[in-house]
Each structure stands twice: as C-alpha cells, then as structure tokens.
Motif scaffolding. Structure first.
Motif, PDB file in Angstrom:
ATOM      1  N   GLU A  31     -18.096  -9.386 -14.300  1.00  0.00           N
ATOM      2  CA  GLU A  31     -16.886  -8.570 -14.285  1.00  0.00           C
ATOM      3  C   GLU A  31     -15.617  -9.395 -14.453  1.00  0.00           C
ATOM      4  N   SER A  32     -15.730 -10.720 -14.439  1.00  0.00           N
ATOM      5  CA  SER A  32     -14.541 -11.570 -14.509  1.00  0.00           C
ATOM      6  C   SER A  32     -13.979 -11.582 -15.921  1.00  0.00           C
ATOM      7  N   SER A  33     -12.649 -11.583 -16.011  1.00  0.00           N
ATOM      8  CA  SER A  33     -12.007 -11.569 -17.333  1.00  0.00           C
ATOM      9  C   SER A  33     -10.620 -12.169 -17.240  1.00  0.00           C
ATOM     10  N   TYR A 265     -18.203 -20.008 -25.466  1.00  0.00           N
ATOM     11  CA  TYR A 265     -17.896 -18.603 -25.733  1.00  0.00           C
ATOM     12  C   TYR A 265     -18.340 -18.217 -27.127  1.00  0.00           C
ATOM     13  N   THR A 277     -11.829 -10.512 -28.802  1.00  0.00           N
ATOM     14  CA  THR A 277     -12.538 -10.536 -27.528  1.00  0.00           C
ATOM     15  C   THR A 277     -13.675 -11.542 -27.620  1.00  0.00           C
ATOM     16  N   SER A 279     -16.844 -13.553 -25.255  1.00  0.00           N
ATOM     17  CA  SER A 279     -17.630 -13.466 -24.031  1.00  0.00           C
ATOM     18  C   SER A 279     -18.433 -14.746 -23.861  1.00  0.00           C
ATOM     19  N   ILE A 292     -15.410 -17.654 -16.369  1.00  0.00           N
ATOM     20  CA  ILE A 292     -14.901 -16.324 -16.680  1.00  0.00           C
ATOM     21  C   ILE A 292     -15.747 -15.727 -17.796  1.00  0.00           C
ATOM     22  N   THR A 294     -15.297 -12.857 -19.748  1.00  0.00           N
ATOM     23  CA  THR A 294     -14.679 -12.242 -20.922  1.00  0.00           C
ATOM     24  C   THR A 294     -13.265 -12.753 -21.115  1.00  0.00           C
ATOM     25  N   VAL A 295     -12.933 -13.098 -22.353  1.00  0.00           N
ATOM     26  CA  VAL A 295     -11.585 -13.541 -22.711  1.00  0.00           C
ATOM     27  C   VAL A 295     -11.035 -12.562 -23.740  1.00  0.00           C
ATOM     28  N   ASN A 296      -9.928 -11.918 -23.397  1.00  0.00           N
ATOM     29  CA  ASN A 296      -9.262 -11.000 -24.324  1.00  0.00           C
ATOM     30  C   ASN A 296      -7.987 -11.660 -24.837  1.00  0.00           C
ATOM     31  N   SER A 593     -10.726 -16.545 -12.494  1.00  0.00           N
ATOM     32  CA  SER A 593     -10.090 -15.236 -12.387  1.00  0.00           C
ATOM     33  C   SER A 593     -10.304 -14.688 -10.993  1.00  0.00           C
TER      34      SER A 593
END
Length: 595
Positions: A31-33, A265, A277, A279, A292, A294-296, A593
């Motif tokens: 769930e971390s982003s 990633y 995005t 992941s 982390i 997910t990186v947006n 995060s």
C-alpha cells in the motif's frame, strides 16, 4: 514547523551526502506510495542518444536500469555487485571484463547476459558504424518524423561515440564467455574512466524482436550476438536504426514489453500528458530493493501548480523550476521541509557553428559582438540571487564547476566581459554586418528561460542585432537540428564526475555537441586528458580547453543552477538531493512513506 537547509554546495562535491536507512529485505508494503510533481517529462528509454539525453528520462531510468557502478552518497564510484562486476584484467593493454551476476534479470524473466553487454559495446564504441556516413539528413528526418530508417546497409548507432575516446578506443570485437555472462574488452590506449565507460545496458532481445522480427527472447538475444560477431551489416543497419529511435515514447506501442527493467522499479503505465506510474519490480533481487511499492510521477509544468500540489497533499515531493516566485511561495508554508542550494548543472547560451538558421555566427567577429551584449550579471541578480542569496554568481568557466579545484584559476585567466554595447557595435561594423539576425531557441514554457531571453534580446538589440523569439515548448526536439536556430539557451546537467565529462559537449561530433563546434586543439586536449590519472595534469588540460572555447567565442556560461526541493516530512522521508544528476531520484529506493 517548516525547516530549511542547504543542499550540499558545489564547493563540496566530494563531501558526504546524508543517506537514510535502506529498505527491508521483506520488500515494500503493497500500500506504500509516493507522488512526485515535476515538469520534466519522460520521452525516451534510451538516454544516450541526442534526443534521449534529458533529465526527465534519466530520472526514470535511474530507477529501472541497473549498471555495474553508480555514484554513491559521497559521489564516489561504487560497484553494484548484485548486478555484476567490472574488473581490470591488465594495464598494458588495458583489458576490462564485465560479468553479470546470476540474479540479474529483465522484468520479463529473461536473464541479463552477453547479448545486452555486446549491444551496449557496439552502440557506445561506434566500432561497427559505417565509416564516413554523414548523419545530418538522417538526424533531421528523425527530428521531423520521430523515426527514420537508415539507408540500406548503413550502420549508425547515434550515441556520439568517437574513435579516440572512451569505448571508442575499444574497437576490437569483445570476447564473450562460454556461459554467456561475461564480456571482455581490450582498449588500444589506457583511459582513466574505465569503471564508468559502459552505460546501463538496454534489453537486447527487445531490440532484435522489433528490428529483426525475431519472436522468442532467446533467439532474439542470439540474433544480436550473431549480427555483431559476424559483422552482418544488413542486420546491424536495422538494429542500429531501431536502437536510435525505437525506445522513444512516441514510437512505442507497448511500453510494458519495450521498457523492460533490470532495476528496482518497473514502468506500469505512461500517459504522455499526465505522468508515469512505476511499481516495485518483482523480478529484482539486487542491492537497491525499494521500501515504497508505487511511485507516481505527475506532470505539472507550472511551478506554482507544483507548490499548490505539495501544499494540498496531491503530491509528496516537488523540485520545481527555482524562481524567486517559487522561493517566496514555499517560504510562506509552515508544514514543508524546503531544501535549497546549487547543483552541478549550469545555464548557458550556445552559438551555432556552420549550420544555423541565418548563418549569423559563422563570423567570429559577430560571435564576439553578440557575447558582449549578454547581461550575465543582471540575469543572476534578478533571477538567481533571490533564491540562493550570496551564493548566486555568474559561472565563468565552461568546464569547471565553481568551488572545485581549477575553477578560480581558469575563470580568472580570461574572465567573460561585462556588457559592452559600444564594443559590440564596433565589431559589427568591422564585420560589415550592422543588423545580423539571431533566432534564439529556448523552452517557452520555462518562466526563468523566458525572462533570460527577454533580457538578452533587449540588450542585443541595442547593439543592432535583430533577435527573433524562437522559443517553443518542443525546444528539446530541435536542439542540434541544422538550420533551426542561431543560438540556444538551456542547461547542461552533470551526471558524472569523470575526467572527460565535458568531452561529450565540446569534442567534434560528440554526443552532446549540439552546435557543430569543432576544434582539433580541443579534441587533442581531451585525448590527452583521457590517458592521464594525474589530477594536476587533468586540471591544466581542462583549463586549456576553457581557453580555447573562449578564444573561439563558443558561447557563454551564465550561472550555476539553483535548486529547490520541498516535501512534507510527515508523509515522506529519505529525500536527499545531490549535486549531480539525477539530483532527486538517485536514491528513491531508500525513501520511506508514512501513508
């Protein structure tokens, strides 16, 4: 409470940069982003072509492509043995062996291997490029259409490889190990930067699948090895043509199949207007496992919009264009940590040699006259000083960063002139060109560059120059394209501390030589520099390069880049911008995060 600190200054390039704790072996919380707001857009996975060499691309590939070495928190070359090893086998001749680790894998499950290394060598040595091929028309076609096929049987990897520098000195076909995990190359001359000579490999089987229409991953990898080993120029023409443009976003139909990852990633989704995005890569088991999931990366062109986004919690971290307005806006916010300082990038204006829009600067007298009109000091006082205060200064060297060894001596030796309108007019009279036209290219969507253009245009017009506003949002695609402009305002980012880092900008036909400058003296100086490990001698040679560039009226450095990074410490930790590029994302796998 809001806190502020200074990024490690350029005077302390060798100083340690704090790095916070790394990730846990158990992998990131699903769930971390983290959300990053930026104006730097991703356009290509291949960062060593002229069009792909951009900060927005390197910010992404730093997270997705592994390499044998990288710069650590102290800006020292550090090995990544989890990806593989690079070792010197002998000094005379210089022989270097690259060995990929057993765990190095592409995100589609294909092992990283000899084909990837061999393609990397072929592309960046230029050893198989067709001799005497003039790429001018080809590059223009690529610029106009996004992609272009090379003439039949013409091989041209557009990496800026030169036969007298770097991997260009390793022109012999490398030896591959029987297990397909190692490549050994031999140099004709010793070079000091052998540890960092090979860029991060791109997936060779992807290149062959697209260029040669080979279906299986294994057969595609072997097709690359066969084409290079047997010098199959028909196949190599297709391979090099696709390598040049096939990784450009505008030419990619299936990013998930093309932009394979060997790093922490993997790219999940790309929207050319909204962002990217990424992941955590499930196939990655190397030393940079992220904390982390997910990186947006969200595109926000307006610096004010970036400030609003981080204030509202829409993004967690920003590093916007550092303008006085941005500095003032962030200073008013109490809940953010703001990091300001100078980085190794520098703003400059380059004059075109031989293939400009109007041919204005073919005459050195006109070049000298134009440089006398550039209000360097006023630009710094108006646009940079409000951000970093007393640290703001004009940059007076093309090759030395302020604060590093050699800068003061080189800058003092031939300082750039103050604005001299009368002197500029006299030179134009001597040249017999009283109203020369100057089309200036710059990023029209960049507020600071727009302000720089206005100040330069106003000053130059006083001397008689007729300045045309050639600013455009698509300026990068035009850089280096013959006939499109006469001068360009942009920045060079330093991503390496190698002794010949600046060679790619100023050597004849080098990768980042975008203005057609050519000097046999400068080329020879860089050759000598690549062969000596004596720091004092390297500094003297660089100072000579500086002198030659000034004497040829190459252009003008303007200032060292100011930097602002802001984030909410209650949402994110581990952010530690550094002076060389990529400045922000270089250690993203260490970020944490809290949401």
């Amino acid at each position: 409470m809001r806190s502020t600190r200074m990024i490690i200054a350029v005077a302390a390039l060798g100083a340690s940069i704090l790095s916070l704790a790394g990730c846990a072996d158990t992998g990131p919380d699903a769930e971390s982003s983290v959300a990053i707001g930026t104006s730097d857009r991703f356009s290509s996975y291949n960062t060593t072509t002229p069009s792909g060499s951009a900060s927005g691309n390197a910010d992404i590939t730093t997270l997705t492509l592994s390499n044998f070495t990288s710069y650590d928190e102290s800006l020292e070359v550090a090995p990544d043995t989890s990806f593989g090893t690079v070792e010197k086998i002998s000094d005379d001749p210089l022989v270097v062996r690259y060995t990929v680790s057993d765990s190095a894998t592409w995100s589609d499950g294909t092992p990283v291997g000899a084909a990837d290394l061999l393609l990397d060598w072929a592309a960046h040595s230029g050893a198989l490029n067709t001799a005497d091929f003039d790429p001018t028309d080809y590059r223009a076609a690529v610029s106009d259409n996004g992609a272009a096929d090379l003439p039949e049987d013409i091989v041209f990897f557009d990496s800026g490889a030169r036969p007298d520098s770097g991997l260009g000195l390793a022109s012999e076909l490398p030896q591959l190990s029987d297990d397909g995990r190692s490549m050994t190359i031999t140099y004709s001359h010793a070079i000091t930067d052998w540890r960092i000579a090979l860029p991060p490999p791109l997936p060779a089987h992807v290149v062959a699948q697209n260029a040669l229409e080979v279906e299986s991953h294994e057969d595609a990898a072997q097709a690359i090895i066969d084409a290079v080993s047997h010098e199959d120029f028909t196949a190599l023409s297709k391979i090099s043509s696709w390598w040049n443009t096939g990784f450009a976003l505008e030419n990619v139909d299936s990013p998930e199949e093309t932009y394979l990852s060997s790093g922490p990633y993997v790219i999940d989704d790309i929207d050319s207007e909204k962002g990217i995005t990424l992941s955590a890569n499930p196939e990655y088991s190397g030393a940079h496992r992220p904390s982390i999931a997910t990186v947006n990366v969200r595109y926000l062109d307006d610096p004010a919009a970036q400030v609003a986004a981080v204030e509202n919690g829409d993004v967690d971290v920003i590093s916007p264009q550092a303008t006085p307005a941005v500095a003032e806006q962030l200073a008013a916010l109490d809940d953010l940590t703001t990091l300001t300082g100078l980085v190794a990038s520098f703003e400059h204006i380059d004059l075109q040699f031989g293939a400009s829009a109007n041919g204005t600067f073919d005459d050195p007298l006109v070049r000298e006259a134009f440089l006398k009109t550039i209000p360097r000091k006023a630009i710094v006082e108006k646009l940079i000083e409000p951000i970093v205060g007393s640290k703001a200064q004009t940059r007076d060297s093309f090759v030395f960063t302020p604060g590093t060894s050699g800068y003061d001596e080189s800058a003092a030796g031939a300082a750039f002139p103050a604005v001299d309108i009368a002197g500029a007019k006299a030179l134009l009279d001597e040249a017999g060109t009283p109203k020369p036209e100057v089309c200036i290219l710059y990023a029209a969507n960049n507020p600071r560059r727009a302000a720089e253009f206005d100040m330069i245009a106003k000053s130059a017009s006083q001397a008689g120059f007729s300045v045309t506003d050639c600013g455009t949002d698509h300026w990068r695609q035009l850089l280096g394209v013959p006939g499109k402009y006469d001068a360009a305002i942009f920045a060079w980012q330093s991503s390496s501390l190698g002794a010949v880092d600046s060679e790619s900008r100023y050597a004849t036909k080098a990768r980042n030589n975008l203005n057609g400058y050519s000097s046999k003296t400068v080329d020879a100086l860089f050759r000598d520099m690549s062969e000596t490990e004596d720091a004092g001698e390297q500094s003297e040679l660089l100072a000579d390069v500086d002198s030659e560039l000034r004497a040829d009226f190459y252009g003008a450095p303007l200032y060292q880049f100011p930097s602002i990074t802001a984030f909410d410490p209650d949402r994110i930790a581990g952010i530690s911008p550094r002076v060389i590029a990529p400045s922000l994302t270089w250690n993203l796998w260490e970020w944490r995060s809290f949401e």
